[in-house]
Design an enzyme around this catalytic site. Structure first.
Site, PDB file in Angstrom:
ATOM      1  N   ASP A  29      25.130 -19.345 -48.513  1.00 16.00           N
ATOM      2  CA  ASP A  29      24.727 -19.643 -49.890  1.00 16.00           C
ATOM      3  C   ASP A  29      23.288 -19.212 -50.101  1.00 16.00           C
ATOM      4  O   ASP A  29      22.344 -19.969 -49.871  1.00 16.00           O
ATOM      5  CB  ASP A  29      24.896 -21.139 -50.188  1.00 16.00           C
ATOM      6  CG  ASP A  29      24.352 -21.496 -51.567  1.00 16.00           C
ATOM      7  OD1 ASP A  29      24.007 -20.568 -52.331  1.00 16.00           O
ATOM      8  OD2 ASP A  29      24.262 -22.700 -51.875  1.00 16.00           O
ATOM      9  N   ASN A  89      32.971 -34.661 -51.021  1.00 11.33           N
ATOM     10  CA  ASN A  89      32.079 -35.468 -50.205  1.00 11.33           C
ATOM     11  C   ASN A  89      31.777 -36.809 -50.888  1.00 11.33           C
ATOM     12  O   ASN A  89      32.015 -37.881 -50.333  1.00 11.33           O
ATOM     13  CB  ASN A  89      30.774 -34.700 -49.924  1.00 11.33           C
ATOM     14  CG  ASN A  89      29.870 -35.401 -48.946  1.00 11.33           C
ATOM     15  OD1 ASN A  89      30.315 -36.195 -48.128  1.00 11.33           O
ATOM     16  ND2 ASN A  89      28.572 -35.132 -49.031  1.00 11.33           N
ATOM     17  N   ASP A 122      29.109 -25.543 -44.470  1.00  9.96           N
ATOM     18  CA  ASP A 122      29.024 -25.689 -45.929  1.00  9.96           C
ATOM     19  C   ASP A 122      27.598 -25.350 -46.375  1.00  9.96           C
ATOM     20  O   ASP A 122      26.632 -25.893 -45.822  1.00  9.96           O
ATOM     21  CB  ASP A 122      29.366 -27.153 -46.275  1.00  9.96           C
ATOM     22  CG  ASP A 122      29.447 -27.404 -47.764  1.00  9.96           C
ATOM     23  OD1 ASP A 122      29.775 -26.464 -48.515  1.00  9.96           O
ATOM     24  OD2 ASP A 122      29.205 -28.559 -48.178  1.00  9.96           O
ATOM     25  N   HIS A 157      33.511 -26.418 -55.769  1.00 12.91           N
ATOM     26  CA  HIS A 157      32.565 -27.372 -55.172  1.00 12.91           C
ATOM     27  C   HIS A 157      32.468 -28.588 -56.086  1.00 12.91           C
ATOM     28  O   HIS A 157      32.886 -28.540 -57.245  1.00 12.91           O
ATOM     29  CB  HIS A 157      31.189 -26.707 -55.017  1.00 12.91           C
ATOM     30  CG  HIS A 157      31.111 -25.814 -53.820  1.00 12.91           C
ATOM     31  ND1 HIS A 157      30.292 -26.067 -52.758  1.00 12.91           N
ATOM     32  CD2 HIS A 157      31.788 -24.683 -53.510  1.00 12.91           C
ATOM     33  CE1 HIS A 157      30.461 -25.129 -51.843  1.00 12.91           C
ATOM     34  NE2 HIS A 157      31.357 -24.267 -52.272  1.00 12.91           N
ATOM     35  N   GLY A 158      31.916 -29.670 -55.558  1.00  4.30           N
ATOM     36  CA  GLY A 158      31.766 -30.865 -56.390  1.00  4.30           C
ATOM     37  C   GLY A 158      33.113 -31.412 -56.819  1.00  4.30           C
ATOM     38  O   GLY A 158      33.323 -31.779 -57.975  1.00  4.30           O
TER      39      GLY A 158
HETATM   40  P1  13P Z   1      30.855 -33.692 -54.000  1.00  6.16           P
HETATM   41  O1  13P Z   1      29.881 -34.405 -53.133  1.00  6.16           O
HETATM   42  O2  13P Z   1      30.473 -33.756 -55.445  1.00  6.16           O
HETATM   43  O3  13P Z   1      32.263 -34.110 -53.750  1.00  6.16           O
HETATM   44  O4  13P Z   1      30.761 -32.144 -53.625  1.00  6.16           O
HETATM   45  C1  13P Z   1      31.022 -31.737 -52.309  1.00  6.16           C
HETATM   46  C2  13P Z   1      30.716 -30.296 -52.133  1.00  6.16           C
HETATM   47  O5  13P Z   1      30.913 -29.487 -53.028  1.00  6.16           O
HETATM   48  C3  13P Z   1      30.166 -29.848 -50.856  1.00  6.16           C
HETATM   49  O6  13P Z   1      29.827 -28.495 -50.850  1.00  6.16           O
END
Ligand code: 13P
Length: 282
Positions: A104, A230, A82, A206-207
């Site tokens: 990235d 995450n 990642d 992401h996120g």
């Molecule tokens: P979050 O921690 O906001 O869930 O995002 C995880 C992520 O995008 C890892 O690349």
């Protein structure tokens, strides 16, 4: 044994209108919890680790544990880097048996991002593996909230994919890493324009933590085929640890503290797999 590549997991997801969860691993308990959830849901899975998490766990430790998990699992598992920030890290990951990488270099000027991404695509391609790449900026919630200047431009995304050969696109569309202060609002119109220009390219959200379920469903309907999570697992894990420690001031066996944390992640991940539509797809 059930190793999968990114393409093997995301092509059917894009076609079948579901998204494969990519769950970040932070330690052994997390890896066990995420794999257990995938087995229980019969869901294909992407196990991923960021550069920071790999520095914490040791890249080779993570690679070895993830490999054993994939060997023993009955659902397909991709082992993914990642936010690989450099070509070197991406190559180390591939050498240690990762089946998928994200490069990235989105912080670099556009032409350099193209150059670095293309280099990674060529190297991974020689091994038969596909690359996720980022264009635009997906930062922290503090950086991203209501800042469309950082979002991915659809026309540039088309040029980026054409020039780099990247397979999946981490696009900046209104999500961010971390805990949101205000409710996020994904830019669906921007996603639709990208999807129209790049019909074969799985979009990566992401996120993925803290986005309302309805917005997740809509994003998947448009063409998001991989969703990274995450923070929600971090919150679930830590909340449980606090609870256990508060309930028993004398507890000292780490297994009695971390075990319930692990169970909390299993539940959180299972819920996401159902929301993403991956349950039963393995
Ligand atoms: P979050 O921690 O906001 O869930 O995002 C995880 C992520 O995008 C890892 O690349």
């Amino acid at each position: 044994m059930s190793f999968a590549t990114l393409k093997e997991l995301l092509d059917p997801a894009l076609e079948g209108h579901y998204a494969v969860g990519a769950f970040n691993v932070n330690n052994l308990e997390w890896l066990q919890a995420i794999v257990q959830a995938a087995e229980e849901e019969r869901a294909p899975l992407i196990l991923q680790a960021s550069e920071n998490a790999l520095a914490y766990m040791g890249l080779r430790n993570f690679a070895a544990l993830a490999r054993i998990a994939a060997e023993e699992s009955t659902v397909p598992i991709a082992i993914h880097l990642d936010h690989g920030k450099s070509f070197q890290t991406a190559m180390r990951a591939l050498r240690e048996g990762f089946t998928s990488i994200m490069i990235d270099t989105s912080a670099l000027p556009y032409d350099q991002n193209v150059e670095q991404t293309r280099k990674a695509v060529e190297a991974a391609g020689a091994l038969g593996l596909a690359v996720e790449a980022e264009l635009g900026k997906i930062g922290t919630t503090a950086e991203m909230e209501e800042n469309p200047a950082l979002y991915t431009d659809p026309q540039e995304a088309k040029d980026f994919i054409d020039r780099t050969g990247a397979y999946a696109l981490a696009a900046s569309v209104g999500s961010a890493h971390g805990v949101y202060k205000a409710e996020p609002r994904l830019d669906f119109d921007r996603m639709r324009r990208m999807r129209a220009l790049l019909p074969q390219t799985p979009l990566v959200l992401h996120g993925g933590s803290g986005i309302p379920d309805e917005q997740i469903r809509q994003a998947i309907a448009i063409g998001v085929a991989k969703i990274n999570v995450n923070t929600e697992n971090q919150v679930a894990f830590t909340r449980k640890l606090r609870e256990v420690l508060a309930a028993d001031a004398k507890v000292y066996d780490p297994r009695k503290v971390l075990g319930p944390g692990r169970d909390a992640i299993v539940e959180a991940v299972r819920e996401k797999m159902r929301l993403f539509g991956t349950s039963g797809k393995a």
